[in-house]
Design an enzyme around this catalytic site. Structure first.
Site, PDB file in Angstrom:
ATOM      1  N   CYS A 166       0.800  -1.223   0.000  1.00  0.00           N
ATOM      2  CA  CYS A 166       0.000   0.000   0.000  1.00  0.00           C
ATOM      3  C   CYS A 166       0.834   1.274   0.000  1.00  0.00           C
ATOM      4  O   CYS A 166       0.292   2.371  -0.089  1.00  0.00           O
ATOM      5  CB  CYS A 166      -0.946  -0.013   1.192  1.00  0.00           C
ATOM      6  SG  CYS A 166      -1.984  -1.491   1.212  1.00  0.00           S
ATOM      7  N   HIS A 306      -2.292   7.975   6.418  1.00  0.00           N
ATOM      8  CA  HIS A 306      -2.588   6.634   5.903  1.00  0.00           C
ATOM      9  C   HIS A 306      -3.988   6.244   6.340  1.00  0.00           C
ATOM     10  O   HIS A 306      -4.771   5.758   5.530  1.00  0.00           O
ATOM     11  CB  HIS A 306      -1.540   5.646   6.435  1.00  0.00           C
ATOM     12  CG  HIS A 306      -1.666   4.271   5.867  1.00  0.00           C
ATOM     13  ND1 HIS A 306      -1.665   4.023   4.518  1.00  0.00           N
ATOM     14  CD2 HIS A 306      -1.800   3.067   6.483  1.00  0.00           C
ATOM     15  CE1 HIS A 306      -1.785   2.714   4.315  1.00  0.00           C
ATOM     16  NE2 HIS A 306      -1.878   2.115   5.487  1.00  0.00           N
ATOM     17  N   GLU A 317      -0.162   5.471  13.855  1.00  0.00           N
ATOM     18  CA  GLU A 317       0.202   6.624  13.030  1.00  0.00           C
ATOM     19  C   GLU A 317       0.080   7.927  13.814  1.00  0.00           C
ATOM     20  O   GLU A 317       0.943   8.808  13.704  1.00  0.00           O
ATOM     21  CB  GLU A 317      -0.672   6.680  11.779  1.00  0.00           C
ATOM     22  CG  GLU A 317      -0.278   7.812  10.828  1.00  0.00           C
ATOM     23  CD  GLU A 317      -1.030   7.817   9.526  1.00  0.00           C
ATOM     24  OE1 GLU A 317      -0.637   8.571   8.617  1.00  0.00           O
ATOM     25  OE2 GLU A 317      -2.028   7.067   9.403  1.00  0.00           O
ATOM     26  N   LYS A 338      -9.342   8.240   2.855  1.00  0.00           N
ATOM     27  CA  LYS A 338      -9.789   6.844   2.711  1.00  0.00           C
ATOM     28  C   LYS A 338     -11.173   6.644   3.304  1.00  0.00           C
ATOM     29  O   LYS A 338     -11.829   5.640   3.010  1.00  0.00           O
ATOM     30  CB  LYS A 338      -8.779   5.899   3.371  1.00  0.00           C
ATOM     31  CG  LYS A 338      -7.457   5.760   2.635  1.00  0.00           C
ATOM     32  CD  LYS A 338      -6.555   4.739   3.323  1.00  0.00           C
ATOM     33  CE  LYS A 338      -5.223   4.553   2.593  1.00  0.00           C
ATOM     34  NZ  LYS A 338      -4.311   5.697   2.792  1.00  0.00           N
ATOM     35  N   HIS A 343      -9.624   2.082   0.800  1.00  0.00           N
ATOM     36  CA  HIS A 343      -8.171   1.922   0.702  1.00  0.00           C
ATOM     37  C   HIS A 343      -7.825   1.349  -0.669  1.00  0.00           C
ATOM     38  O   HIS A 343      -8.107   0.186  -0.964  1.00  0.00           O
ATOM     39  CB  HIS A 343      -7.682   0.995   1.810  1.00  0.00           C
ATOM     40  CG  HIS A 343      -6.191   0.938   1.928  1.00  0.00           C
ATOM     41  ND1 HIS A 343      -5.352   1.682   1.114  1.00  0.00           N
ATOM     42  CD2 HIS A 343      -5.375   0.224   2.755  1.00  0.00           C
ATOM     43  CE1 HIS A 343      -4.095   1.424   1.443  1.00  0.00           C
ATOM     44  NE2 HIS A 343      -4.091   0.548   2.428  1.00  0.00           N
ATOM     45  N   PHE A 404       1.841  -3.543   4.028  1.00  0.00           N
ATOM     46  CA  PHE A 404       2.185  -4.831   4.619  1.00  0.00           C
ATOM     47  C   PHE A 404       3.659  -5.129   4.338  1.00  0.00           C
ATOM     48  O   PHE A 404       4.166  -4.876   3.242  1.00  0.00           O
ATOM     49  CB  PHE A 404       1.330  -5.949   4.024  1.00  0.00           C
ATOM     50  CG  PHE A 404      -0.093  -5.972   4.505  1.00  0.00           C
ATOM     51  CD1 PHE A 404      -0.518  -5.176   5.554  1.00  0.00           C
ATOM     52  CD2 PHE A 404      -1.023  -6.818   3.912  1.00  0.00           C
ATOM     53  CE1 PHE A 404      -1.832  -5.208   5.993  1.00  0.00           C
ATOM     54  CE2 PHE A 404      -2.332  -6.870   4.354  1.00  0.00           C
ATOM     55  CZ  PHE A 404      -2.747  -6.067   5.388  1.00  0.00           C
TER      56      PHE A 404
END
Length: 418
Positions: A166, A306, A317, A338, A343, A404
């Site tokens: 991502c 994010h 975050e 998002k 996402h 990831f």
């Protein structure tokens, strides 16, 4: 003297679940539109999650002919459509650039997932006789979007894909920034594309318990920073930015949206899917990006986070942002777009970079929608721009994306000042 040669943005292209071009996408953000809805492309009755933020009313035949379209996975079709918009927006013609000095660094987190699933199902249900399409491999590989864009426009500069889940399209922009600073090209098209809402992807993410299961109310399922957030919503889309050396842009009289001031990358080195609980990698990548841009935390006005709407990720975050910005956090606007687009995986960074650039140009911060309940884990002084856009002058905006594997990538844009 600037630390490096200046790199600017001269064109943009986007397709998302809330708009099929940059203007529609921006209007969707300003109106707080949720792109989430029930999946109609396959039967989801046996799945725990039955919704996603899918691209709507996209017809690849508006961009490529039918014969060519069959050779491309939908993610590459989106890539071409976004590139067409960005090239036109930048005013690029064969007369005002050297094709040997124009590159493409374009990514995807997963690539041709739909084509991969289709071919494997066909093999498994046809007595296992190998009748694979000769286009099977070229349709699924993550670099083929960059390849198709370069072929379509005869762009012969640096051409490759960056794959970091991502964080992919943020990493693509960082690589583009570095190549331009090193004078390896005059222009680089950077971004990412993802169109992977299919049975295999939905089932895989669901088995990890990464997805929201709010089937009773899909449109409010993506709830970054809300106490009741319970997972991310899969999104589809593509985003592409035309990065250009300032001297080249000025020479051809290009319009300039903003300056890409810096970028950075780091690793959590912690877990294959979970973020570092104290946001160690996120902190490091933001500091690295600010250092690269020769900027201080006090110069940032807006952070597009994010912010995927996962319990652990959102908290980690914000912990990182608090460590980097300290008391200055009270002067920031923070939001997660998002909440509206879902996402978009490998396309997320580029799509959200466009949101940052538009916020600088328009003087308004897109909201984090779907906020219902404050989370006591978050400092009440943090302005998450909940539910409604907020007007303010934005001289600089930071954009985070994490993937990831513990991949972290960050970019910072600032108001262009001649």
């Amino acid at each position: 003297m600037p630390k490096y040669d200046r790199i600017v943005i001269t064109g943009m292209g986007a397709l998302t679940s809330i708009g099929n071009n940059v203007n529609e996408y921006w209007q969707g953000l300003m109106n707080g539109v949720s792109g989430a809805g029930f999946i109609t492309t396959f039967d989801t009755s046996k799945f725990k999650t039955q919704f996603a933020c899918q691209v709507k009313n996209f017809d690849p035949l508006n961009y490529i002919d039918k014969k060519e379209a069959r050779k491309l996975d939908p993610y590459a079709q989106l890539a071409i459509a976004a590139a067409d918009e960005a090239m036109a927006d930048a005013g690029l013609t064969t007369e005002n650039y050297d094709p040997d000095r124009v590159g493409v660094i374009f990514s995807s987190g997963i690539g041709g997932f739909l084509s991969f699933q289709e071919e494997c199902i066909n093999y498994g249900t046809n007595d296992r006789t190998p009748r694979f399409s000769p286009f099977f491999i070229p349709k699924i590989i993550c670099d083929i979007g960059a390849g198709h864009i370069s072929i379509r426009y005869n762009l012969r500069g640096p051409n490759f894909a960056v794959v970091s889940a991502c964080a992919s399209s943020n990493n693509a922009m960082v690589e583009g920034l570095y190549h331009l600073r090193l004078n390896k090209a005059d222009i680089i098209l950077c971004g990412g594309s993802e169109m992977g809402v299919c049975e295999a992807a939905l089932g895989g993410f669901s088995s990890m318990k990464a997805l929201s299961e709010r089937n009773d109310d899909p449109k409010t399922a993506s709830r970054p920073y809300d106490k009741d957030r319970n997972g991310f919503v899969m999104g589809e889309g593509a985003g592409i930015l035309v990065l250009e050396r300032l001297d080249h842009a000025l020479k051809r009289g290009a319009k300039i949206y903003a300056e890409l001031a810096g970028g950075g990358a780091s690793a959590d080195a912690y877990h294959i899917t979970a973020p570092h609980p104290e946001g160690l990698g996120a902190k490091k990548v933001m500091l690295s990006t600010l250092d690269d841009a020769d900027m201080s935390p006090s110069e940032i006005d807006y952070i597009n986070t994010h912010g995927t709407s996962t319990p652990l990720g959102d908290l980690a975050e914000i912990k990182a942002i608090q460590q980097v910005f300290g008391e200055n956090i009270k002067n920031l606007n923070i939001s997660s777009t998002k909440s509206m687009t879902g996402h978009c995986l490998g396309a997320a960074g580029a799509i959200e970079a466009i949101a940052c650039i538009k916020s600088i140009n328009e003087g308004i911060v897109p909201p984090t929608i779907n906020h219902f309940t404050d989370d006591p884990e978050f400092d009440a002084d943090i302005n998450f721009t909940f539910n409604k856009p907020q007007s303010r002058r934005i001289k600089a905006a930071l954009s985070n994306n994490f993937g990831f594997g513990g991949h972290n990538a960050c970019v910072v844009f600032k108001e262009y000042v001649p």
